[in-house]
Design a protein around this motif. Structure first.
Motif, short mmCIF file in Angstrom:
data_model
loop_
_atom_site.label_atom_id
_atom_site.label_comp_id
_atom_site.label_asym_id
_atom_site.label_seq_id
_atom_site.Cartn_x
_atom_site.Cartn_y
_atom_site.Cartn_z
N ARG A 1 34.63 38.03 38.30
CA ARG A 1 35.85 38.83 38.12
C ARG A 1 35.78 40.07 39.00
O ARG A 1 34.74 40.70 39.13
CB ARG A 1 36.01 39.25 36.66
CG ARG A 1 37.28 40.07 36.41
CD ARG A 1 37.59 40.24 34.96
NE ARG A 1 38.14 38.98 34.45
CZ ARG A 1 38.45 38.76 33.18
NH1 ARG A 1 38.26 39.70 32.27
NH2 ARG A 1 38.94 37.59 32.81
N THR B 1 41.08 39.84 39.15
CA THR B 1 41.05 38.45 39.57
C THR B 1 39.88 37.74 38.92
O THR B 1 38.87 38.36 38.59
CB THR B 1 40.93 38.28 41.09
OG1 THR B 1 39.66 38.73 41.54
CG2 THR B 1 42.04 39.02 41.84
N ASP B 2 40.05 36.44 38.74
CA ASP B 2 38.98 35.55 38.29
C ASP B 2 38.89 34.39 39.25
O ASP B 2 39.91 33.99 39.84
CB ASP B 2 39.31 34.94 36.91
CG ASP B 2 38.93 35.82 35.75
OD1 ASP B 2 38.08 36.71 35.90
OD2 ASP B 2 39.50 35.61 34.66
N VAL C 1 39.11 27.92 37.26
CA VAL C 1 38.26 27.04 36.46
C VAL C 1 37.61 25.97 37.34
O VAL C 1 36.43 25.65 37.16
CB VAL C 1 39.08 26.39 35.32
CG1 VAL C 1 38.27 25.35 34.57
CG2 VAL C 1 39.59 27.46 34.36
N LYS D 1 36.62 31.53 35.04
CA LYS D 1 37.31 31.47 33.75
C LYS D 1 38.79 31.13 33.91
O LYS D 1 39.41 30.63 32.97
CB LYS D 1 37.19 32.82 33.03
CG LYS D 1 35.78 33.19 32.65
CD LYS D 1 35.77 34.55 31.98
CE LYS D 1 34.35 34.96 31.63
NZ LYS D 1 34.35 36.28 30.97
N GLY D 2 39.39 31.45 35.04
CA GLY D 2 40.80 31.19 35.25
C GLY D 2 41.70 31.99 34.32
O GLY D 2 42.83 31.58 34.05
N GLU D 3 41.23 33.13 33.85
CA GLU D 3 42.01 33.95 32.93
C GLU D 3 42.95 34.93 33.64
O GLU D 3 43.80 35.54 33.02
CB GLU D 3 41.07 34.73 32.00
CG GLU D 3 40.28 33.84 31.07
CD GLU D 3 39.25 34.59 30.24
OE1 GLU D 3 38.96 35.78 30.56
OE2 GLU D 3 38.73 33.99 29.29
N LYS D 4 42.75 35.09 34.92
CA LYS D 4 43.55 36.01 35.74
C LYS D 4 43.96 35.27 37.01
O LYS D 4 43.52 34.16 37.27
CB LYS D 4 42.74 37.26 36.14
CG LYS D 4 42.05 37.97 34.99
CD LYS D 4 43.02 38.69 34.11
CE LYS D 4 42.28 39.42 32.99
NZ LYS D 4 43.17 39.85 31.94
N SER E 1 43.68 34.10 40.67
CA SER E 1 42.55 33.97 41.59
C SER E 1 42.95 34.66 42.90
O SER E 1 44.15 34.91 43.13
CB SER E 1 42.24 32.50 41.86
OG SER E 1 43.25 31.92 42.69
#
Length: 134
Positions: free
Chosen positions: A13, A27-28, A31, A36-39, A41
């Protein structure tokens, strides 16, 4: 003076701060690339930047010519390739609830979009598919 100051927060992140406004973006990694793909990319931001830049330049042209862009919206699809992992294609689908109907103005807006700084800055190997649904 820098435009953006950033730092690594761990766990794939990052945080970036726009110096002038103080606005933050996290940014993340996605996945499918150990994240994590929570934000957003980083490649999501590049794809989003293309569409936002196009609309900004369209907005400048529209304001100059007395046209209102209210109701304009868009969707962005990012296509990745592997080996090497990079953006292969960015697809932008524009829709407009109440579009201007004058053909010359429509063409002027399309031309403005396709010549925005981000569109001109992206590597030519990245396919830019732009659909104007108006």
């Amino acid at each position: 003076m820098p435009t953006i100051k950033s730092s690594y927060l761990g766990n794939l992140r990052t945080e970036s701060v726009h110096v002038q406004s103080g606005t933050e973006i996290l940014t993340d990694a996605p996945v499918d690339n150990n994240g994590k793909g929570e934000k957003f990319s980083p490649t999501d931001l590049v794809s989003s930047a293309l569409a936002s830049c196009m609309v900004t330049i369209m907005g400048i042209v529209a304001a100059r010519d007395g046209v209102e862009l209210t109701g304009l919206s868009w969707e962005v699809t990012k296509v990745m390739q592997s080996a090497p992992r990079k953006i292969q294609e960015i697809i932008v689908d524009f829709s407009w609830e109440n579009p201007v109907t004058e053909p010359s103005m429509v063409q002027k807006l399309k031309n403005a979009a396709k010549t925005c700084p981000v569109a001109l800055s992206l590597d030519p190997s990245i396919k830019q598919t732009i659909n104007f649904n108006f």
